[in-house]
Design a protein around this motif. Structure first.
Motif, short mmCIF file in Angstrom:
data_model
loop_
_atom_site.label_atom_id
_atom_site.label_comp_id
_atom_site.label_asym_id
_atom_site.label_seq_id
_atom_site.Cartn_x
_atom_site.Cartn_y
_atom_site.Cartn_z
N VAL A 37 47.70 33.97 34.45
CA VAL A 37 47.16 33.09 35.60
C VAL A 37 45.79 33.17 35.83
O VAL A 37 45.02 32.18 36.11
CB VAL A 37 47.93 33.54 36.91
N ILE A 45 43.92 27.15 38.96
CA ILE A 45 44.24 28.77 39.40
C ILE A 45 44.63 28.89 40.92
O ILE A 45 45.60 29.91 41.29
CB ILE A 45 43.09 29.63 39.22
N TYR A 48 48.45 28.29 40.55
CA TYR A 48 49.28 29.33 39.93
C TYR A 48 49.09 30.55 40.61
O TYR A 48 50.05 31.31 40.63
CB TYR A 48 48.68 29.36 38.58
N LYS A 49 47.98 31.03 41.35
CA LYS A 49 47.99 32.17 42.20
C LYS A 49 48.61 32.02 43.31
O LYS A 49 49.59 33.10 43.70
CB LYS A 49 46.42 32.61 42.74
N ILE A 52 51.96 33.43 41.78
CA ILE A 52 52.00 34.14 40.77
C ILE A 52 53.26 35.28 40.86
O ILE A 52 53.70 35.80 39.90
CB ILE A 52 50.60 35.31 40.86
#
Length: 325
Positions: A37, A45, A48-49, A52
């Motif tokens: 990630v 990001i 995706y974060k 996560i």
């Protein structure tokens, strides 16, 4: 020092999620998806974060399916040495061509991991094109797992657990015991994800790299075993309120030293490759604005995950071809 602290912050949630950290498919896979990630560009990001934890926990879902879903097991490996000398350079890169040459039964018996990753690359690209959050997350998590598997040397050989050379258990030693004991000291930072001009070549390069390491993985363990009596090679530890026999810390650290950081290098390579594939799928999928998508998985997806977990726990196991120890 800064890198060590940051890596500790990345790793700590994995120990809190599960102390069943006993396979590349648990601690290792979760760590690699999590690290991947942080390789992503700003346009990816944030999305995706936000997910996560989903990508971390569900990194192990393909392993949960291995023994209950027919056709799942071959997606995790490729026994290169079943196909003759230097087969990793000669095998067809297109799955249809491989089926024509070897027959699908043979391929499924000896593994299809690189072809499976390419198929998933196409699926994840389509999910980005469709702006489908659930499929993006599901396919990203699963793809990360299979890419990581391709980076394990013992996933590329018929002697996958040392069973042919009186080294049974070496699979868990290499991909589980060493990362579990030593990964907080690894340098696993890889830089930013890069676009893959040829994803097929990239995943086959991972298989070639992994297979080239098989001889040293087996040889160094055998050499160390000759130096360590059984009571020094193995020991007992508490896991989940049970006492289990495992490779001793001294033997494991000596093996790590003899491998000269091989596991660390392969983990760093795998994390980078996962990020590269995610990034490439996003670019090829039209670089959609992920900030405009739902930020987390839908309730339907969460319910589906719960159903899968219950079914996996309740279902009888089915015969899985190869790599079943």
């Amino acid at each position: 020092m800064k890198k060590y602290v940051l890596l500790l912050l990345v790793c700590l949630p994995l120990f809190l999620v599960s102390r069943q950290a006993w396979a590349w498919g648990f601690f290792g896979h979760r760590l690699l998806n999590r690290l991947a990630v942080y390789t992503l560009p700003p346009a990816m990001i944030g999305f995706y974060k936000a997910n996560i934890d989903y990508l971390t926990v569900n990194a192990t879902r393909p392993d949960s399916r291995r023994m209950v879903v027919p056709g799942e097991a071959p997606k995790h490996f490729l026994d290169v040495d079943r196909y003759g000398d230097s087969a990793e350079y000669k095998m067809p890169r297109k799955y249809a061509d491989a089926v024509a040459r070897y027959g699908e039964d043979s391929l499924l018996r000896h593994g299809i991991v690189p072809w499976n990753v390419v198929m998933m690359k196409n699926q994840l690209t389509a999910a980005f094109k469709a702006r489908d959050t659930d499929r993006i997350l599901r396919l990203s998590g699963d793809m990360g797992h299979y890419i990581a598997d391709a980076c394990v040397p013992l996933h590329t050989t018929k002697n996958y657990n040392g069973q042919l050379t009186n080294q049974r258990g070496i699979h868990g030693l290499w991909e589980s015991r060493l990362p579990e004991l030593l990964s907080t000291d690894y340098d696993l930072f890889t830089g930013k994800a890069k676009y893959l001009e040829d994803p097929t070549t990239a995943i086959w390069a991972a298989v070639i790299r992994s297979h080239a390491a098989v001889d040293s993985v087996l040889l160094f363990e055998k050499e160390l075993t000759a130096q360590y009596p059984g009571d020094r090679k193995f020991g007992y530890e508490q896991r989940n309120n049970q006492t289990v026999r495992t490779y001793s810390r001294d033997f494991s650290k000596a093996y790590h030293t003899k491998l000269n950081g091989q596991v660390e290098r392969q983990m760093r390579y795998a994390a980078s490759l996962i990020g590269n594939f995610w990034f490439t799928c996003w670019v090829d999928g039209g670089s959609p604005d992920l900030s405009k998508l739902p930020r987390t998985a839908s309730e339907n997806e969460k319910q589906q995950l719960e159903r899968e977990a219950k079914e996996a726990a309740a279902a009888p196991t089915v015969s899985a071809p190869g790599h079943d120890e």
